[in-house]
Scaffold this motif. Sequence first.
Motif, mmCIF file in Angstrom:
data_model
loop_
_atom_site.group_PDB
_atom_site.id
_atom_site.type_symbol
_atom_site.label_atom_id
_atom_site.label_comp_id
_atom_site.label_asym_id
_atom_site.label_seq_id
_atom_site.Cartn_x
_atom_site.Cartn_y
_atom_site.Cartn_z
ATOM 1 N N LEU A 182 11.457 6.091 -6.014
ATOM 2 C CA LEU A 182 12.322 5.324 -5.128
ATOM 3 C C LEU A 182 12.233 5.826 -3.685
ATOM 4 N N ALA A 183 12.026 7.137 -3.505
ATOM 5 C CA ALA A 183 11.951 7.698 -2.160
ATOM 6 C C ALA A 183 10.679 7.281 -1.424
ATOM 7 N N GLN A 184 9.694 6.731 -2.145
ATOM 8 C CA GLN A 184 8.452 6.306 -1.513
ATOM 9 C C GLN A 184 8.495 4.853 -1.047
ATOM 10 N N VAL A 185 9.513 4.106 -1.462
ATOM 11 C CA VAL A 185 9.576 2.686 -1.118
ATOM 12 C C VAL A 185 9.548 2.518 0.396
ATOM 13 N N GLY A 186 8.627 1.707 0.863
ATOM 14 C CA GLY A 186 8.460 1.480 2.292
ATOM 15 C C GLY A 186 7.296 2.237 2.891
ATOM 16 N N VAL A 187 6.787 3.274 2.195
ATOM 17 C CA VAL A 187 5.584 3.950 2.696
ATOM 18 C C VAL A 187 4.446 2.939 2.670
ATOM 19 N N SER A 188 3.745 2.796 3.791
ATOM 20 C CA SER A 188 2.847 1.649 3.928
ATOM 21 C C SER A 188 1.494 2.052 4.482
ATOM 22 N N ASP A 189 0.587 1.102 4.421
ATOM 23 C CA ASP A 189 -0.743 1.300 4.990
ATOM 24 C C ASP A 189 -0.642 1.619 6.482
ATOM 25 N N ASN A 190 -1.519 2.504 6.918
ATOM 26 C CA ASN A 190 -1.547 2.878 8.327
ATOM 27 C C ASN A 190 -2.998 2.942 8.792
ATOM 28 N N PRO A 191 -3.461 1.978 9.606
ATOM 29 C CA PRO A 191 -2.687 0.975 10.326
ATOM 30 C C PRO A 191 -2.195 -0.151 9.429
ATOM 31 N N PRO A 192 -1.150 -0.874 9.886
ATOM 32 C CA PRO A 192 -0.605 -1.969 9.091
ATOM 33 C C PRO A 192 -1.619 -3.086 8.896
ATOM 34 N N PRO A 199 -9.189 -2.628 5.483
ATOM 35 C CA PRO A 199 -9.063 -1.284 4.912
ATOM 36 C C PRO A 199 -7.657 -1.060 4.375
ATOM 37 N N ASP A 200 -7.563 -0.485 3.186
ATOM 38 C CA ASP A 200 -6.294 -0.269 2.494
ATOM 39 C C ASP A 200 -5.936 1.214 2.645
ATOM 40 N N CYS A 201 -5.540 1.611 3.854
ATOM 41 C CA CYS A 201 -5.384 3.025 4.214
ATOM 42 C C CYS A 201 -4.045 3.571 3.731
ATOM 43 N N ASN A 202 -4.076 4.498 2.798
ATOM 44 C CA ASN A 202 -2.853 5.023 2.198
ATOM 45 C C ASN A 202 -2.925 6.542 2.064
ATOM 46 N N LEU A 320 11.436 -1.923 -10.775
ATOM 47 C CA LEU A 320 10.078 -1.403 -10.680
ATOM 48 C C LEU A 320 9.779 -0.899 -9.280
ATOM 49 N N VAL A 321 8.924 0.100 -9.189
ATOM 50 C CA VAL A 321 8.342 0.527 -7.925
ATOM 51 C C VAL A 321 6.835 0.427 -8.079
ATOM 52 N N ASN A 322 6.180 -0.271 -7.138
ATOM 53 C CA ASN A 322 4.747 -0.534 -7.206
ATOM 54 C C ASN A 322 4.063 -0.099 -5.931
ATOM 55 N N GLY A 323 2.965 0.626 -6.054
ATOM 56 C CA GLY A 323 2.135 0.919 -4.906
ATOM 57 C C GLY A 323 1.141 -0.196 -4.652
ATOM 58 N N ASP A 324 0.648 -0.286 -3.415
ATOM 59 C CA ASP A 324 -0.389 -1.239 -3.019
ATOM 60 C C ASP A 324 0.065 -2.676 -3.203
ATOM 61 N N PHE A 325 1.238 -2.993 -2.702
ATOM 62 C CA PHE A 325 1.873 -4.292 -2.903
ATOM 63 C C PHE A 325 2.136 -4.916 -1.532
ATOM 64 N N LEU A 326 1.737 -6.172 -1.367
ATOM 65 C CA LEU A 326 1.860 -6.836 -0.073
ATOM 66 C C LEU A 326 3.308 -7.203 0.240
ATOM 67 N N GLY A 327 3.686 -7.057 1.501
ATOM 68 C CA GLY A 327 4.977 -7.509 1.991
ATOM 69 C C GLY A 327 4.788 -8.323 3.248
ATOM 70 N N PRO A 328 5.863 -8.689 3.923
ATOM 71 C CA PRO A 328 5.750 -9.570 5.086
ATOM 72 C C PRO A 328 5.001 -8.960 6.260
ATOM 73 N N GLY A 329 4.959 -7.619 6.370
ATOM 74 C CA GLY A 329 4.308 -7.016 7.517
ATOM 75 C C GLY A 329 3.268 -5.973 7.191
ATOM 76 N N ASN A 330 3.097 -5.636 5.907
ATOM 77 C CA ASN A 330 2.159 -4.572 5.563
ATOM 78 C C ASN A 330 2.013 -4.476 4.053
ATOM 79 N N ILE A 331 0.965 -3.801 3.627
ATOM 80 C CA ILE A 331 0.809 -3.382 2.232
ATOM 81 C C ILE A 331 1.529 -2.047 2.089
ATOM 82 N N ALA A 332 2.345 -1.907 1.054
ATOM 83 C CA ALA A 332 3.226 -0.750 0.977
ATOM 84 C C ALA A 332 3.656 -0.488 -0.462
#
Length: 363
Positions: A182-192, A199-202, A320-332
């Motif tokens: 849960l503490a990782q929710v919002g960690v996102s690709d950089n650059p967005p 590139p799926d930079c994580n 659920l918590v999922n990595g590598d999941f698309l959102g409105p502004g980034n993959i996170a």
Amino acid sequence: MQSKSRAARAAGVWLVAGAAVAAGAAFWPPQPVAAADAQAPAARLVIGPAVQRHLLGLYAAYRHVPVSSIAPAGAGQVLGARQRGGTAWAMIHWQPSAGAGQTAAAGLQDGAGTGVFIRPAGGSWAVAGLGGLPAGCAVHIPTAVRRLWHLPGCRALEGQPVAPAPGAVPGGVTGALVQVALAQVGVSDNPPVTSFNSPDCNPYTTLVGNPLGASSRHCKTSSNGSYFHNVQDVSEFWCADFTKWAWKQAGVTGLGTLTPSAATFYTWGTKHGEQISFGGTPAAGDAVLLYPPGTKAPNGSYADHVGIVTAVHSDGTVNLVNGDFLGPGNIAVRYIANAHLTAWAARVEGSKGEEWALVSPAP
């Protein structure tokens, strides 16, 4: 860890990221897409074997992978539509071939094995982009086509804010795993980025040792409070890397079996005495594996995605918590609440018949 059969909890109830990504060598620019009226009515279009082979060739060239590393699409994995103005769409989900290898297998996960194609009226087929998770949301498939294919609106699947947990929080490994995830929710690709073509930079691939040598080209660094600081991101489809890292942070041991391939969670579970079948009764901390339609049984060869169950409700739904999941502004890293696993699995992959299986971190 004490051995416990998954069957004791059973209640009965798309290819791996491309080699170029895992090796960090690819930057896939989106192809030009002809404008189409998103509201124009759509009718079903049969995508026959010859067209499927042609689209497979386009997809392989787009991904810079050999056609031989991709298996023909199975039943339930080919969708076609034609709009009133003559624009045609196709979405096909592929899996790795038997001899594709781990790197090729890791490159089709998280919706990257799904190609979305467009053919303007009087024109030729072209790649519109990759499916991603949720399916087709990075490609802007017209609303009428999404409805025809029974794909839900993207916002309903992109993730939600994490709500405070009611009642007692589980202890031990399970409680720690839920807290970490849960503490990782919002960690996102950089650059967005908002496309799986980029590139799926994580950071999580780096944190688990970057076993496939993914590249840091185009990538920046990421931090997340007390969990990690200024980690050099690398480019790889990363649902399995995220889940492995969360398990390790929570104290799960003996994780050498796990690789960037989501299906290795099945291999890990069977080596630790679990009897894994499709469906079952979820528990907090479980890894949930998604398998393509037509998969006869869970296996360690290929799975579409892996996420983490963080809560189970009395009505059978889960958080659920999922990595590598698309959102409105980034993959996170994204959080989903109150999901019915069977319906959710099919909706995020855009594939009727998507299967799911559970692997416990404390078998």
